[in-house]
Write a protein that holds these residues in place. Structure first.
Motif, PDB file in Angstrom:
ATOM      1  N   CYS A  55       0.844  -1.195   0.000  1.00 28.85           N
ATOM      2  CA  CYS A  55       0.000   0.000   0.000  1.00 28.85           C
ATOM      3  C   CYS A  55       0.875   1.239   0.000  1.00 28.85           C
ATOM      4  CB  CYS A  55      -0.919   0.006   1.228  1.00 28.85           C
ATOM      5  SG  CYS A  55      -0.063   0.356   2.791  1.00 28.85           S
ATOM      6  N   GLN A  56       0.248   2.412  -0.052  1.00 29.31           N
ATOM      7  CA  GLN A  56       0.934   3.668   0.198  1.00 29.31           C
ATOM      8  C   GLN A  56       0.422   4.227   1.515  1.00 29.31           C
ATOM      9  OE1 GLN A  56      -0.200   6.907  -2.426  1.00 29.31           O
ATOM     10  NE2 GLN A  56      -2.017   5.788  -3.083  1.00 29.31           N
ATOM     11  N   GLY A  57       1.178   5.099   2.144  1.00 27.65           N
ATOM     12  CA  GLY A  57       0.704   5.657   3.407  1.00 27.65           C
ATOM     13  C   GLY A  57       1.825   6.010   4.362  1.00 27.65           C
ATOM     14  N   PHE A  58       1.617   5.700   5.635  1.00 26.95           N
ATOM     15  CA  PHE A  58       2.535   6.102   6.693  1.00 26.95           C
ATOM     16  C   PHE A  58       2.896   4.896   7.563  1.00 26.95           C
ATOM     17  CE2 PHE A  58      -0.094   9.604   5.424  1.00 26.95           C
ATOM     18  CZ  PHE A  58       0.743  10.708   5.411  1.00 26.95           C
ATOM     19  N   VAL A  59       4.045   4.981   8.212  1.00 24.92           N
ATOM     20  CA  VAL A  59       4.486   3.953   9.152  1.00 24.92           C
ATOM     21  C   VAL A  59       4.424   4.522  10.566  1.00 24.92           C
ATOM     22  CG1 VAL A  59       6.386   2.456   9.878  1.00 24.92           C
ATOM     23  CG2 VAL A  59       5.982   2.868   7.432  1.00 24.92           C
ATOM     24  N   LEU A  60       3.830   3.769  11.479  1.00 23.19           N
ATOM     25  CA  LEU A  60       3.663   4.202  12.868  1.00 23.19           C
ATOM     26  C   LEU A  60       4.318   3.202  13.803  1.00 23.19           C
ATOM     27  CD1 LEU A  60       2.143   6.026  15.043  1.00 23.19           C
ATOM     28  CD2 LEU A  60       0.298   4.335  14.881  1.00 23.19           C
ATOM     29  N   GLY A  91     -10.218   5.264   2.970  1.00 24.63           N
ATOM     30  CA  GLY A  91      -9.974   5.509   1.551  1.00 24.63           C
ATOM     31  C   GLY A  91      -8.599   5.018   1.155  1.00 24.63           C
ATOM     32  N   GLU A  92      -7.816   5.917   0.554  1.00 24.71           N
ATOM     33  CA  GLU A  92      -6.454   5.576   0.121  1.00 24.71           C
ATOM     34  C   GLU A  92      -5.412   5.788   1.213  1.00 24.71           C
ATOM     35  OE1 GLU A  92      -5.602   4.248  -2.869  1.00 24.71           O
ATOM     36  OE2 GLU A  92      -7.752   4.137  -3.262  1.00 24.71           O
ATOM     37  N   LEU A  93      -5.846   6.320   2.353  1.00 27.54           N
ATOM     38  CA  LEU A  93      -4.919   6.606   3.446  1.00 27.54           C
ATOM     39  C   LEU A  93      -4.745   5.381   4.335  1.00 27.54           C
ATOM     40  CD1 LEU A  93      -3.203   8.505   5.192  1.00 27.54           C
ATOM     41  CD2 LEU A  93      -5.303   9.201   6.358  1.00 27.54           C
ATOM     42  N   ASN A  94      -3.505   4.934   4.494  1.00 26.75           N
ATOM     43  CA  ASN A  94      -3.193   3.783   5.340  1.00 26.75           C
ATOM     44  C   ASN A  94      -2.064   4.131   6.299  1.00 26.75           C
ATOM     45  OD1 ASN A  94      -4.744   1.415   3.902  1.00 26.75           O
ATOM     46  ND2 ASN A  94      -3.741   2.569   2.274  1.00 26.75           N
ATOM     47  N   VAL A  95      -2.226   3.736   7.541  1.00 27.14           N
ATOM     48  CA  VAL A  95      -1.162   3.859   8.535  1.00 27.14           C
ATOM     49  C   VAL A  95      -0.832   2.445   8.992  1.00 27.14           C
ATOM     50  CG1 VAL A  95      -0.451   4.814  10.741  1.00 27.14           C
ATOM     51  CG2 VAL A  95      -2.007   6.120   9.260  1.00 27.14           C
ATOM     52  N   ILE A  96       0.405   2.014   8.743  1.00 26.47           N
ATOM     53  CA  ILE A  96       0.806   0.635   9.015  1.00 26.47           C
ATOM     54  C   ILE A  96       1.709   0.595  10.242  1.00 26.47           C
ATOM     55  CG2 ILE A  96       1.844  -1.444   8.038  1.00 26.47           C
ATOM     56  CD1 ILE A  96      -0.606  -0.425   6.502  1.00 26.47           C
ATOM     57  N   ASN A  97       1.430  -0.323  11.147  1.00 23.83           N
ATOM     58  CA  ASN A  97       2.266  -0.501  12.326  1.00 23.83           C
ATOM     59  C   ASN A  97       3.656  -0.992  11.904  1.00 23.83           C
ATOM     60  OD1 ASN A  97       0.626   0.240  14.599  1.00 23.83           O
ATOM     61  ND2 ASN A  97      -0.633  -1.552  14.168  1.00 23.83           N
ATOM     62  N   ALA A  98       4.679  -0.385  12.471  1.00 25.38           N
ATOM     63  CA  ALA A  98       6.059  -0.648  12.051  1.00 25.38           C
ATOM     64  C   ALA A  98       6.449  -2.117  12.184  1.00 25.38           C
ATOM     65  CB  ALA A  98       7.021   0.225  12.842  1.00 25.38           C
ATOM     66  N   HIS A  99       5.911  -2.811  13.192  1.00 27.30           N
ATOM     67  CA  HIS A  99       6.312  -4.211  13.389  1.00 27.30           C
ATOM     68  C   HIS A  99       5.870  -5.099  12.236  1.00 27.30           C
ATOM     69  CE1 HIS A  99       2.196  -5.483  14.374  1.00 27.30           C
ATOM     70  NE2 HIS A  99       2.109  -4.413  15.146  1.00 27.30           N
ATOM     71  N   SER A 100       4.927  -4.622  11.404  1.00 24.95           N
ATOM     72  CA  SER A 100       4.464  -5.402  10.251  1.00 24.95           C
ATOM     73  C   SER A 100       5.158  -5.006   8.953  1.00 24.95           C
ATOM     74  CB  SER A 100       2.949  -5.227  10.078  1.00 24.95           C
ATOM     75  OG  SER A 100       2.252  -5.719  11.196  1.00 24.95           O
ATOM     76  N   VAL A 101       5.880  -3.891   8.962  1.00 23.61           N
ATOM     77  CA  VAL A 101       6.499  -3.369   7.734  1.00 23.61           C
ATOM     78  C   VAL A 101       7.795  -4.107   7.438  1.00 23.61           C
ATOM     79  CG1 VAL A 101       7.509  -1.335   6.628  1.00 23.61           C
ATOM     80  CG2 VAL A 101       5.454  -1.097   8.058  1.00 23.61           C
ATOM     81  N   VAL A 102       7.935  -4.574   6.206  1.00 23.53           N
ATOM     82  CA  VAL A 102       9.159  -5.271   5.814  1.00 23.53           C
ATOM     83  C   VAL A 102       9.989  -4.474   4.811  1.00 23.53           C
ATOM     84  CG1 VAL A 102       8.271  -7.580   6.297  1.00 23.53           C
ATOM     85  CG2 VAL A 102       7.921  -6.585   4.039  1.00 23.53           C
ATOM     86  N   ALA A 103       9.377  -3.492   4.143  1.00 21.04           N
ATOM     87  CA  ALA A 103      10.140  -2.682   3.187  1.00 21.04           C
ATOM     88  C   ALA A 103       9.369  -1.427   2.825  1.00 21.04           C
ATOM     89  CB  ALA A 103      10.441  -3.478   1.921  1.00 21.04           C
TER      90      ALA A 103
END
Length: 255
Positions: A55-60, A91-103
């Motif tokens: 997705c696109q968005g932010f990392v938290l 909508g198109e805005l996503n905030v992903i928890n950092a522990h799930s982000v791989v790249a």
């Protein structure tokens, strides 16, 4: 179908659709960047195992006890699916928890000194949020000379002689390289710079190795194919550099 064949298939589709968009949006260059981002997300989504999404968005990162615990907007986030993966979505805005982000992949229509240094700042923030794998995808031209110069201008001491700094990289030593992009692709220049550990008779170095595109008939496809392979292999933590495919002639050392 082998993994390399899958990477090439996606690269061929990407370039084909991108060329269509270039003709359709000939007078609207920003639209080309948007189409390219979407094509890259589609390619990654098709190549990734089912437990991943894009997705696109932010990392938290709520585990970091500070007010500024969220990234700048990221063009492409690759993350593991799960109940706790998405902190917020509308909508198109996503905030992903950092522990799930791989790249995270930053996509640029073109790159200059200021936009590159801004990208490095964003990557430093991602490092603070504990995101390790970061990449830069550039549609426009990018030379080894410019890239090296920009790197050594980052964190430059005030009023320091930048030309001297670029000439002597021994003066500039990063003890922690986790904020540095793992690879940087320039589609138009057919350049792929991959961060690696290098060695000669005197010492070990950390630097970027420039990929040698051996297939002279479709450099754009071959370069993109290797970029996809690099991203996927690092996500899966199985990346190994075949020294027969790389040359340090057009690369550069960081320290």
């Amino acid at each position: 179908m082998t993994q390399e064949e899958r990477y090439r298939q996606q690269a061929v589709f990407f370039i084909k659709e991108l060329n269509k968009a270039r003709m359709l949006f000939a007078n609207h260059k920003p639209s080309i960047g948007y189409v390219g981002e979407e094509l890259l997300r589609l390619a990654l989504r098709d190549l990734l195992p089912k437990e991943y999404d894009v997705c696109q968005g932010f990392v938290l990162n709520n585990e970091i006890k500070q007010k500024d615990n969220i990234s700048r907007q990221c063009d492409i986030i690759v993350f593991r699916k799960g109940k706790q993966s998405i902190a917020y979505s509308i909508g198109e805005l996503n905030v992903i928890n950092a522990h799930s982000v791989v790249a995270v992949i930053e996509v640029k229509s073109s790159l200059n000194r200021d936009s590159f240094l801004t990208t490095l700042e964003a990557f430093e923030k991602l490092q603070e949020l504990r995101v390790i794998q970061k990449f830069v995808f550039v549609f426009g031209k990018l030379s080894r000379k410019s890239l090296r110069r920009w790197f050594f201008q980052y964190r430059c001491p005030p009023n320091f002689n930048e030309e001297f700094l670029v000439m002597d990289n021994e003066l500039y030593d990063w003890s922690d390289i986790e904020w540095i992009p793992k690879s940087i692709l320039s589609l138009e220049s057919h350049n792929l710079f991959v961060l690696d550990h290098l060695q000669d008779d005197n010492r070990d170095y950390i630097g970027y190795v420039s990929h040698v595109i051996k297939d002279k008939t479709d450099k754009e496809i071959s370069c993109l194919q290797r970029f996809l392979a690099n991203v996927m292999d690092l996500i899966n933590d199985t990346f190994e550099i075949d020294q027969n495919d790389y040359s340090i002639k057009d690369g550069f050392l960081l320290y």
